[in-house]
Design a protein around this motif. Structure first.
Motif, short mmCIF file in Angstrom:
data_model
loop_
_atom_site.label_atom_id
_atom_site.label_comp_id
_atom_site.label_asym_id
_atom_site.label_seq_id
_atom_site.Cartn_x
_atom_site.Cartn_y
_atom_site.Cartn_z
N ALA A 153 2.67 18.07 -0.58
CA ALA A 153 2.93 17.00 -1.20
C ALA A 153 2.67 15.72 -0.38
O ALA A 153 2.19 14.74 -0.73
CB ALA A 153 4.37 17.08 -1.62
N ALA A 154 3.01 15.94 0.95
CA ALA A 154 3.06 14.78 1.94
C ALA A 154 1.37 14.31 1.99
O ALA A 154 1.18 13.26 2.24
CB ALA A 154 3.51 15.27 3.36
N ALA A 155 0.67 15.25 2.18
CA ALA A 155 -0.88 14.98 2.31
C ALA A 155 -1.38 14.33 1.05
O ALA A 155 -2.08 13.32 1.37
CB ALA A 155 -1.38 16.41 2.49
N VAL A 156 -0.99 14.82 -0.21
CA VAL A 156 -1.46 14.26 -1.23
C VAL A 156 -0.98 12.64 -1.35
O VAL A 156 -2.02 12.02 -1.77
CB VAL A 156 -1.05 14.86 -2.41
N LEU A 157 0.12 12.48 -0.97
CA LEU A 157 0.76 11.05 -0.94
C LEU A 157 0.05 10.35 0.11
O LEU A 157 -0.30 8.96 -0.27
CB LEU A 157 2.30 10.92 -0.63
N LYS A 158 -0.31 10.84 1.17
CA LYS A 158 -0.94 10.18 2.23
C LYS A 158 -2.29 9.66 1.84
O LYS A 158 -2.99 8.67 2.00
CB LYS A 158 -1.10 11.04 3.32
N MET A 159 -3.19 10.69 1.01
CA MET A 159 -4.43 10.45 0.71
C MET A 159 -4.61 9.28 -0.60
O MET A 159 -5.31 8.42 -0.29
CB MET A 159 -5.08 11.60 0.08
N ILE A 160 -3.40 9.16 -1.27
CA ILE A 160 -3.12 8.09 -2.43
C ILE A 160 -3.05 6.93 -1.47
O ILE A 160 -3.59 5.80 -1.82
CB ILE A 160 -1.82 8.41 -3.08
N GLN A 161 -2.14 6.79 -0.60
CA GLN A 161 -1.88 5.60 0.29
C GLN A 161 -3.45 5.27 1.10
O GLN A 161 -3.69 3.91 0.98
CB GLN A 161 -1.12 6.03 1.48
N ILE A 162 -4.13 6.19 1.54
CA ILE A 162 -5.50 5.90 1.97
C ILE A 162 -6.66 5.12 0.88
O ILE A 162 -7.11 4.22 1.23
CB ILE A 162 -6.27 7.04 2.54
N TRP A 220 -12.56 7.95 5.41
CA TRP A 220 -13.36 9.19 5.25
C TRP A 220 -12.48 10.38 6.51
O TRP A 220 -12.32 11.53 6.38
CB TRP A 220 -14.73 8.92 5.49
N TYR A 221 -12.56 9.54 7.60
CA TYR A 221 -11.80 10.01 8.82
C TYR A 221 -10.26 10.60 8.32
O TYR A 221 -10.20 11.73 8.73
CB TYR A 221 -11.88 9.22 9.81
N GLN A 222 -9.84 9.94 7.75
CA GLN A 222 -8.27 9.95 7.55
C GLN A 222 -8.22 11.07 6.22
O GLN A 222 -7.49 12.05 6.41
CB GLN A 222 -7.37 9.02 7.15
N ALA A 223 -9.26 10.90 5.45
CA ALA A 223 -9.07 11.78 4.19
C ALA A 223 -9.60 13.38 4.44
O ALA A 223 -9.03 14.08 3.97
CB ALA A 223 -10.08 11.33 2.96
N MET A 224 -10.54 13.05 5.48
CA MET A 224 -11.00 14.74 5.77
C MET A 224 -9.76 15.43 6.49
O MET A 224 -9.46 16.81 6.08
CB MET A 224 -11.95 14.49 6.65
N PHE A 225 -9.17 14.75 7.33
CA PHE A 225 -7.95 15.54 7.80
C PHE A 225 -6.99 15.88 6.85
O PHE A 225 -6.34 17.10 6.78
CB PHE A 225 -7.37 14.50 8.92
N PHE A 226 -6.35 14.96 6.12
CA PHE A 226 -5.21 15.21 5.01
C PHE A 226 -5.83 16.18 3.95
O PHE A 226 -4.89 16.96 3.60
CB PHE A 226 -4.75 13.96 4.63
N ALA A 227 -6.82 16.15 3.56
CA ALA A 227 -7.38 16.96 2.60
C ALA A 227 -7.56 18.59 3.28
O ALA A 227 -7.18 19.55 2.49
CB ALA A 227 -8.85 16.79 2.13
#
Length: 330
Positions: A182-191, A134-141
């Motif tokens: 695009a980078a943020a979406v890819l990171k959220m998939i990785q999360i 959640w911590y990372q998802a909030m930031f990248f969202a």
């Protein structure tokens, strides 16, 4: 992987250096604080730097939060400035408020999570912890939202009256924002993958994320450097023309100060005949010559009158140096 982290950061610091140079020539700070924050965050995010600094802070990956907050503050300010310049900043305050709330939530989530042991690959190491997900998802969202909003509004801006360098630079900035999405979406998939036990450490998705992030930063750098380079060229052109104007006026001023009319005007004009090609010096010389000209127009030859009129036209076109220096702090 380290090269993908280092190269964009060096380019960002080049932007910072250019903006610092511009301050010497009367530029406003503008994007300097925002780009500096992102450049510092990028520097701290380089793996060897991250591990060294975080271990000095206690080895709990507090540095990851610091990087998030620096990037968040920098991107928010960049978005505000870009949309202010393009006249599209209608919802920036809402995004700022959301960013502050999410920043506070991240502090709480990191505080309640067990993240002992400095880890440059933060997602790979702690991504399976729900609170960290959640911590990372909030930031990248949020990062994707502000980049996407900024990109759309910049692409919808009115381009009328923009110079070529300004237009290309801002279009590149818009494309860089889309790359950030695009980078943020890819990171959220990785999360999401890490939360479900699927690790992609050093895999294609991790590399693709770093490439997209590097492309975004490079786009930002190019987008800011293009208009800045045009301003630097214009500044040197103006300085060169000013030096020529002062060289043309110097013999006229040197002759006029020896006349009775010149001696009566020299005190108010604060004339200095030394080699100091400043805006104020040009302006004071021009005022001095104008005062003498009023007292006795015959003191100037037709050729000198033509030179003075041409310089006066340039001063009127560029604005009074004294007026412009008075407003430089805005």
């Amino acid at each position: 992987m380290t090269y993908l982290q280092v190269a964009p950061v060096l380019v960002l610091w080049a932007v910072v250096a250019i903006r610092l140079l511009g301050l010497r020539y009367g530029w406003k700070a503008g994007v300097l604080p925002a780009v500096s924050a992102v450049a510092i965050a990028g520097t701290l995010n380089i793996d060897p730097v991250y591990l060294a600094v975080d271990q000095a802070l206690g080895g709990r990956n507090v540095l990851n939060l610091v990087i998030h907050l620096l990037v968040g503050a920098g991107m928010t300010d960049l978005s505000r400035l870009l949309l202010q310049v393009t006249g599209r900043g209608r919802r920036v305050k809402v995004l700022l408020a959301v960013g502050l709330v999410l920043g506070a939530a991240q502090i709480v989530l990191l505080a309640v999570s067990d993240t002992r042991g400095s880890a440059a690959s933060f997602t790979d190491t702690f991504g399976n912890i729900p609170t960290i997900a959640w911590y990372q998802a909030m930031f990248f969202a949020w990062f994707a939202t502000i980049c996407g909003y900024t990109a759309v509004e910049m692409m919808r801006r009115n381009r009328r009256g923009e110079s070529r360098a300004f237009r290309i630079g801002f279009d590149v900035l818009g494309l860089g924002c889309f790359t950030g999405v695009a980078a943020a979406v890819l990171k959220m998939i990785q999360i999401g993958m890490e939360l479900n036990g699927i690790t992609d450490s050093g895999g294609p998705q991790a590399v693709a994320y770093q490439v997209l992030l590097a492309l975004m930063i490079m786009s930002f750098a190019v987008g800011f450097i293009l208009p800045s380079s045009e301003r630097i060229k214009a500044t040197f052109r103006v300085r060169g023309q000013r030096a020529q104007d002062i060289a043309a006026l110097r013999p006229i001023v040197a002759r006029l100060v020896q006349t009775p009319q010149g001696r009566s005007s020299i005190g108010a004009a604060q004339i200095f005949l030394g080699d100091r090609p400043s805006k104020d010096q040009l302006y004071r010389w021009f005022i001095f010559i104008g005062d003498v000209r009023v007292l006795d127009p015959t003191l100037l030859s037709p050729q000198e009158t033509t030179i003075i009129d041409e310089i006066g036209t340039r001063i009127e076109h560029n604005g009074s140096p004294l007026q412009r220096s008075a407003g430089a702090g805005r």
